[in-house]
Design an enzyme around this catalytic site. Sequence first.
Site, short mmCIF file in Angstrom:
data_model
loop_
_atom_site.label_atom_id
_atom_site.label_comp_id
_atom_site.label_asym_id
_atom_site.label_seq_id
_atom_site.Cartn_x
_atom_site.Cartn_y
_atom_site.Cartn_z
N LYS A 113 -9.72 -6.36 -17.39
CA LYS A 113 -8.52 -5.95 -18.14
C LYS A 113 -8.85 -5.78 -19.62
O LYS A 113 -9.80 -6.40 -20.12
CB LYS A 113 -7.44 -7.02 -17.97
CG LYS A 113 -6.56 -6.78 -16.74
CD LYS A 113 -5.32 -7.64 -16.80
CE LYS A 113 -4.13 -6.92 -16.25
NZ LYS A 113 -2.90 -7.70 -16.36
N SER A 115 -7.60 -7.08 -22.08
CA SER A 115 -7.64 -8.37 -22.78
C SER A 115 -8.98 -9.09 -22.62
O SER A 115 -9.33 -9.97 -23.39
CB SER A 115 -6.55 -9.28 -22.22
OG SER A 115 -6.74 -9.48 -20.83
N GLU A 140 0.80 -14.82 -4.49
CA GLU A 140 -0.32 -14.21 -5.21
C GLU A 140 -1.47 -15.21 -5.25
O GLU A 140 -1.32 -16.33 -5.74
CB GLU A 140 0.08 -13.84 -6.64
CG GLU A 140 -1.08 -13.16 -7.39
CD GLU A 140 -0.74 -12.82 -8.83
OE1 GLU A 140 -0.38 -11.67 -9.08
OE2 GLU A 140 -0.84 -13.71 -9.69
P1 0O2 Z 1 1.71 -16.81 -15.07
O1 0O2 Z 1 2.37 -17.74 -16.00
O2 0O2 Z 1 0.28 -17.09 -14.87
O3 0O2 Z 1 2.44 -16.65 -13.78
P2 0O2 Z 1 2.20 -8.40 -15.66
O4 0O2 Z 1 2.53 -9.84 -15.32
O5 0O2 Z 1 3.39 -7.55 -15.84
O6 0O2 Z 1 1.18 -8.29 -16.77
P3 0O2 Z 1 1.68 -7.91 -12.89
O7 0O2 Z 1 1.94 -6.54 -12.37
O8 0O2 Z 1 2.65 -8.96 -12.50
O9 0O2 Z 1 1.44 -7.77 -14.45
O10 0O2 Z 1 0.28 -8.35 -12.36
P4 0O2 Z 1 -1.05 -8.78 -13.05
O11 0O2 Z 1 -1.37 -7.99 -14.26
O12 0O2 Z 1 -2.02 -8.74 -11.94
O13 0O2 Z 1 -0.76 -10.27 -13.56
C1 0O2 Z 1 -0.37 -11.26 -12.71
C2 0O2 Z 1 -0.92 -12.58 -13.21
O14 0O2 Z 1 -2.33 -12.47 -13.50
C3 0O2 Z 1 -0.32 -13.06 -14.50
O15 0O2 Z 1 0.89 -13.71 -14.27
C4 0O2 Z 1 -1.41 -14.02 -15.00
O16 0O2 Z 1 -1.39 -15.24 -14.28
C5 0O2 Z 1 -2.66 -13.26 -14.61
N1 0O2 Z 1 -3.07 -12.37 -15.69
C6 0O2 Z 1 -3.01 -11.03 -15.71
N2 0O2 Z 1 -3.49 -10.55 -16.85
C7 0O2 Z 1 -3.86 -11.60 -17.60
C8 0O2 Z 1 -4.45 -11.74 -18.91
O17 0O2 Z 1 -4.72 -10.77 -19.61
N3 0O2 Z 1 -4.68 -13.01 -19.34
C9 0O2 Z 1 -4.42 -14.12 -18.58
N4 0O2 Z 1 -4.68 -15.31 -19.09
N5 0O2 Z 1 -3.86 -14.01 -17.35
C10 0O2 Z 1 -3.57 -12.77 -16.88
P5 0O2 Z 1 1.94 -13.96 -15.43
O18 0O2 Z 1 3.29 -13.76 -14.87
O19 0O2 Z 1 1.60 -13.12 -16.62
O20 0O2 Z 1 1.74 -15.44 -15.86
#
Ligand code: 0O2
Length: 271
Positions: A113, A115, A140
């Site tokens: 990604k 990031s 997930e």
């Molecule tokens: P939490 O608190 O961990 O549950 P989006 O959430 O909109 O960015 P999407 O479509 O839901 O994207 O899926 P994506 O991008 O696969 O992200 C799902 C989860 O992957 C995120 O959940 C994070 O846990 C992790 N993740 C994705 N991108 C990043 C990143 O750049 N940095 C970190 N540290 N984790 C990431 P949540 O809901 O963001 O958070």
Amino acid sequence: MKIQLWREALAPYHLAVEELMVKFNHIIKECRETGNYSPIEAVQGRVKKISSILDKAQRKGIPLNEFTERLDDIAGIRIICQFVEDIDTVVRLIRDRRDMEVVSERDYISHIKESGYRSYHINVLYEVNTMDGSHKIQVEIQIRTMAMNFWATIEHSLRYKYKEELPEALSARLKTAADAVLAMDCEMSAIRDEIVDAQRLFQEKASVVADILNNLQNLYSGEEEYEDAMLNIQNEFYEIYHNGSLEELEDFGRRLDKLAAVRKVQGLYSY
Ligand code: 0O2
């Protein structure tokens, strides 16, 4: 869904996470008990906090009565591996299981990604049964190495602090750190066989020592006349433990096994 019913709505998600944690932890146990290398090092699980669900639903424009269908990460399992290669093994393992149905996969390892985030995500449908009947829950599963997990955990907390608006300098540092993590994973993969072998030896030694100590405990009768004999056995054990090889330790263990068997038959305890 009415917001006041969120607790009930999330109950099957809690059950799914609990059951899956047991199942993935069982894989670790099975591997260790059979002396095999476990591709899974550790398992974590969580149900998204209601505040995070509300935030995400708002961010994605999802109405509250649709969030259980449209948010696919309310139930989350994180599988931590030692090496990048283990991630493929875990992915295959999940694809082959009959108790979960893979609905999508996202490979943020081949496609890092922006990031710097790296992980393999698999979304599955998993069936749980509660008093209300059966529910197919979206889960997930994030699979990553220990190094990837370290980076993601730190980055996630910073992202939370800055509400997604990370200062540029911090973002750049995190990207440098992500590169370092990538390099570390590569280095570790290069010496994987050596590390796995060392860990196997450590496990084997620990298991042989546990059997020996068990036998020593059983042989110890507490009777004064056998004190010297027991002391000799104990000293021999310490000597081999500190200075001997694993083979010598195994040989000592076998001799002790025989002695314990003889004593059992005789009902006597003498060396
Ligand atoms: P939490 O608190 O961990 O549950 P989006 O959430 O909109 O960015 P999407 O479509 O839901 O994207 O899926 P994506 O991008 O696969 O992200 C799902 C989860 O992957 C995120 O959940 C994070 O846990 C992790 N993740 C994705 N991108 C990043 C990143 O750049 N940095 C970190 N540290 N984790 C990431 P949540 O809901 O963001 O958070």
